[in-house]
Scaffold this motif. Structure first.
Motif, PDB file in Angstrom:
ATOM      1  N   GLY A  30     -42.950 -31.652   3.139  1.00 50.91           N
ATOM      2  CA  GLY A  30     -44.184 -30.894   2.931  1.00 50.91           C
ATOM      3  C   GLY A  30     -45.321 -31.296   3.857  1.00 50.91           C
ATOM      4  O   GLY A  30     -46.309 -30.573   3.969  1.00 50.91           O
ATOM      5  N   SER A  31     -45.201 -32.436   4.533  1.00 52.07           N
ATOM      6  CA  SER A  31     -46.258 -32.844   5.475  1.00 52.07           C
ATOM      7  C   SER A  31     -46.113 -32.111   6.800  1.00 52.07           C
ATOM      8  O   SER A  31     -45.028 -31.680   7.171  1.00 52.07           O
ATOM      9  N   TRP A  32     -47.222 -32.024   7.517  1.00 56.82           N
ATOM     10  CA  TRP A  32     -47.164 -31.520   8.875  1.00 56.82           C
ATOM     11  C   TRP A  32     -46.733 -32.647   9.803  1.00 56.82           C
ATOM     12  O   TRP A  32     -47.097 -33.805   9.600  1.00 56.82           O
ATOM     13  N   ALA A  33     -45.941 -32.278  10.812  1.00 55.29           N
ATOM     14  CA  ALA A  33     -45.407 -33.292  11.723  1.00 55.29           C
ATOM     15  C   ALA A  33     -45.171 -32.686  13.098  1.00 55.29           C
ATOM     16  O   ALA A  33     -45.099 -31.460  13.265  1.00 55.29           O
ATOM     17  N   ILE A  34     -45.067 -33.553  14.065  1.00 52.10           N
ATOM     18  CA  ILE A  34     -44.676 -33.144  15.404  1.00 52.10           C
ATOM     19  C   ILE A  34     -43.206 -32.749  15.371  1.00 52.10           C
ATOM     20  O   ILE A  34     -42.396 -33.455  14.775  1.00 52.10           O
ATOM     21  N   PRO A  35     -42.839 -31.637  15.986  1.00 50.31           N
ATOM     22  CA  PRO A  35     -41.430 -31.236  15.949  1.00 50.31           C
ATOM     23  C   PRO A  35     -40.535 -32.263  16.656  1.00 50.31           C
ATOM     24  O   PRO A  35     -40.960 -32.919  17.591  1.00 50.31           O
ATOM     25  N   GLY A  36     -39.310 -32.377  16.181  1.00 54.95           N
ATOM     26  CA  GLY A  36     -38.376 -33.333  16.778  1.00 54.95           C
ATOM     27  C   GLY A  36     -37.179 -33.544  15.887  1.00 54.95           C
ATOM     28  O   GLY A  36     -37.050 -32.883  14.853  1.00 54.95           O
ATOM     29  N   GLY A  37     -36.303 -34.455  16.286  1.00 49.22           N
ATOM     30  CA  GLY A  37     -35.136 -34.733  15.461  1.00 49.22           C
ATOM     31  C   GLY A  37     -34.147 -35.625  16.191  1.00 49.22           C
ATOM     32  O   GLY A  37     -34.431 -36.131  17.277  1.00 49.22           O
ATOM     33  N   PHE A  38     -32.998 -35.797  15.594  1.00 51.68           N
ATOM     34  CA  PHE A  38     -32.028 -36.749  16.123  1.00 51.68           C
ATOM     35  C   PHE A  38     -31.349 -36.261  17.392  1.00 51.68           C
ATOM     36  O   PHE A  38     -31.127 -35.061  17.574  1.00 51.68           O
ATOM     37  N   VAL A  39     -31.047 -37.211  18.243  1.00 49.87           N
ATOM     38  CA  VAL A  39     -30.361 -36.913  19.499  1.00 49.87           C
ATOM     39  C   VAL A  39     -28.857 -36.929  19.249  1.00 49.87           C
ATOM     40  O   VAL A  39     -28.343 -37.884  18.658  1.00 49.87           O
ATOM     41  N   LEU A  40     -28.160 -35.895  19.673  1.00 46.87           N
ATOM     42  CA  LEU A  40     -26.701 -35.861  19.525  1.00 46.87           C
ATOM     43  C   LEU A  40     -26.062 -36.798  20.550  1.00 46.87           C
ATOM     44  O   LEU A  40     -26.660 -37.113  21.578  1.00 46.87           O
ATOM     45  N   ASP A  41     -24.841 -37.203  20.238  1.00 44.07           N
ATOM     46  CA  ASP A  41     -24.196 -38.245  21.034  1.00 44.07           C
ATOM     47  C   ASP A  41     -23.927 -37.846  22.482  1.00 44.07           C
ATOM     48  O   ASP A  41     -23.850 -38.703  23.357  1.00 44.07           O
ATOM     49  N   ASP A  42     -23.771 -36.559  22.709  1.00 43.63           N
ATOM     50  CA  ASP A  42     -23.373 -36.148  24.061  1.00 43.63           C
ATOM     51  C   ASP A  42     -24.429 -35.314  24.769  1.00 43.63           C
ATOM     52  O   ASP A  42     -24.128 -34.648  25.751  1.00 43.63           O
ATOM     53  N   GLU A  43     -25.652 -35.335  24.292  1.00 43.57           N
ATOM     54  CA  GLU A  43     -26.689 -34.560  24.979  1.00 43.57           C
ATOM     55  C   GLU A  43     -27.741 -35.503  25.551  1.00 43.57           C
ATOM     56  O   GLU A  43     -27.971 -36.591  25.029  1.00 43.57           O
ATOM     57  N   SER A  44     -28.387 -35.037  26.619  1.00 47.27           N
ATOM     58  CA  SER A  44     -29.454 -35.845  27.204  1.00 47.27           C
ATOM     59  C   SER A  44     -30.690 -35.739  26.317  1.00 47.27           C
ATOM     60  O   SER A  44     -30.784 -34.863  25.456  1.00 47.27           O
ATOM     61  N   LEU A  45     -31.635 -36.613  26.541  1.00 46.87           N
ATOM     62  CA  LEU A  45     -32.857 -36.614  25.739  1.00 46.87           C
ATOM     63  C   LEU A  45     -33.605 -35.293  25.909  1.00 46.87           C
ATOM     64  O   LEU A  45     -34.100 -34.724  24.934  1.00 46.87           O
ATOM     65  N   GLU A  46     -33.671 -34.811  27.140  1.00 48.89           N
ATOM     66  CA  GLU A  46     -34.368 -33.545  27.396  1.00 48.89           C
ATOM     67  C   GLU A  46     -33.684 -32.391  26.667  1.00 48.89           C
ATOM     68  O   GLU A  46     -34.351 -31.522  26.095  1.00 48.89           O
ATOM     69  N   ASP A  47     -32.357 -32.381  26.704  1.00 47.83           N
ATOM     70  CA  ASP A  47     -31.644 -31.320  25.988  1.00 47.83           C
ATOM     71  C   ASP A  47     -31.960 -31.373  24.501  1.00 47.83           C
ATOM     72  O   ASP A  47     -32.135 -30.337  23.850  1.00 47.83           O
ATOM     73  N   ALA A  48     -32.025 -32.571  23.977  1.00 49.18           N
ATOM     74  CA  ALA A  48     -32.314 -32.722  22.553  1.00 49.18           C
ATOM     75  C   ALA A  48     -33.690 -32.150  22.220  1.00 49.18           C
ATOM     76  O   ALA A  48     -33.853 -31.446  21.217  1.00 49.18           O
ATOM     77  N   VAL A  49     -34.663 -32.422  23.068  1.00 49.76           N
ATOM     78  CA  VAL A  49     -36.006 -31.904  22.819  1.00 49.76           C
ATOM     79  C   VAL A  49     -35.982 -30.383  22.800  1.00 49.76           C
ATOM     80  O   VAL A  49     -36.502 -29.744  21.872  1.00 49.76           O
TER      81      VAL A  49
END
Lengths: 221, 221
Positions: A30-49
């Motif tokens: 219910g809180s407001w937050a910056i969008p984001g989440g977990f990085v998958l094992d085979d994706e780069s950080l940029e792809d995850a974003v």
DNA sequence: GTTAATTGTGTACATATAACGCAAATATAA
DNA sequence: TTATATTTGCGTTATATGTACACAATTAAC
């Protein structure tokens, strides 16, 4: 290992705004937050974003740059989670899209003056991000990433003014920006927005900028 | 989750140098690499850097700043490993310490001209780091972190010259640095280093710098 | 005491930044 | 249609900053 994306948008009405989502799950449900989440094992950080942003907000970002990595052991109540924060900019066209559909949704834009309380250490992440944006805009032409492809000069002026938090002398500012040769003045005029004289539209010339950069040119406002 | 530390040192003889270790274990056993290692579950990223540096090289660093996080899935042959790179500076006194004891050891200083092949993607990390150091030194007084507490002015001059890779006009440089008021000239003279006239010793005045910074002063060389 | 190496200093010129005011074009209200 | 408010667009001057440049003084080594 997570990624977070501090995404800024700009509109003539509200100035610079921040993209937030309302969390659906605990912790901080219910809180407001910056969008984001977990990085998958085979994706780069940029792809995850980009994936998380697409999933949570439907937005396509225009400019993405790594900001900082936050790794204090206690920053997430669940367990040790290190988060790589990115900072992104979207074109003001995109800004309007989201804006029209999300008033009651789970993603929305907030001006800096009307920020809600944020989950986790996201307030700190945001602060680092604002500082970076402020600093960077004076020596890299990233302001254009927030505007439409074609924009009246006053948009650029207001963007810089609101971002730097100090008044800008229009004449000196224009003189400087134009002397760099990275702005093309178009033949079209902006359509009137209520009152006043309509001005020409301008367009950022990235090809010229890249060429100048390669020749050691030093952008600074 | 690992941390890596790109550590720079300076000596009058060799100019700016980079600290490397020789790896004891696979992968890349026997290769030179940037010092670093795994982050423990209950320590901050900064603590991890300082611990690893202490373990691997015995050095105390003087200045530490997060550089960039490298997260390509294929960057480590073992498995997905994200590494937060830091960049650090040590005083030239420390530089000499290591130098005296490690010729046959597992840690050593290398000038940029005599770099060995590096393990993993450490060459890329190093490049980002050099770029950052070059960029930062012109708008933050971090150069002093590489020098002794007291130093002859020529040390500062040579440091900037070698780091920026272009000749520096001693008169203009001194005029500028001294006009900022962040350098105190001491009464002592440097002890002669072979030939030439010995000059006064100088000392960075951090208190003054902080005060000026708070008042919105803008450092730039 | 002669030579080679280094430190230390000032001025003139070019360039960049900062301050400043007024006329032209449009929409709205009278 | 006229007057008013709002916004765009332009040029000059004063000030500050950056750049180029040469020679004398001090020391160690020979």
């Amino acid at each position: 290992m997570t990624v977070d994306a501090v995404v800024f948008g700009y509109s003539r009405m509200d100035g610079v705004s921040l993209l937030l989502i309302k969390r659906k799950y605990d912790p901080f449900k219910g809180s407001w937050a910056i969008p984001g989440g977990f990085v998958l094992d085979d994706e780069s950080l940029e792809d995850a974003v980009e994936r998380e942003l697409q999933e949570e907000t439907g937005l396509r970002i225009n400019y993405l740059e790594q900001l900082y990595t936050f790794g204090k052991p206690e920053r997430d109540p669940r367990s040790r989670i290190v988060s790589v924060a990115y900072f992104g900019l979207v074109k003001s066209t995109q800004f309007q899209k989201l804006r029209a559909t999300t008033d009651a949704e789970e993603a929305a834009w907030f001006t800096f003056k009307k920020l809600p309380k944020l989950a986790f250490d996201h307030k700190k992440i945001l602060n680092v991000s604002i500082e970076r944006l402020r600093g960077k805009i004076t020596y890299q032409p990233i302001g254009f990433e927030l505007l439409d492809k074609k924009f009246p000069f006053s948009d650029l002026e207001h963007l810089y003014g609101s971002l730097l938090g100090r008044p800008i002398d229009r004449r000196n500012f224009k003189k400087k920006v134009m002397s760099m040769g990275i702005l093309d003045e178009l033949d079209e005029k902006a359509k009137s927005t209520g009152a006043g004289r309509p001005g020409s539209l301008f367009q950022f010339n990235k090809a010229t900028y890249d060429r100048l950069l390669k020749n050691g040119m030093h952008f600074e406002i």
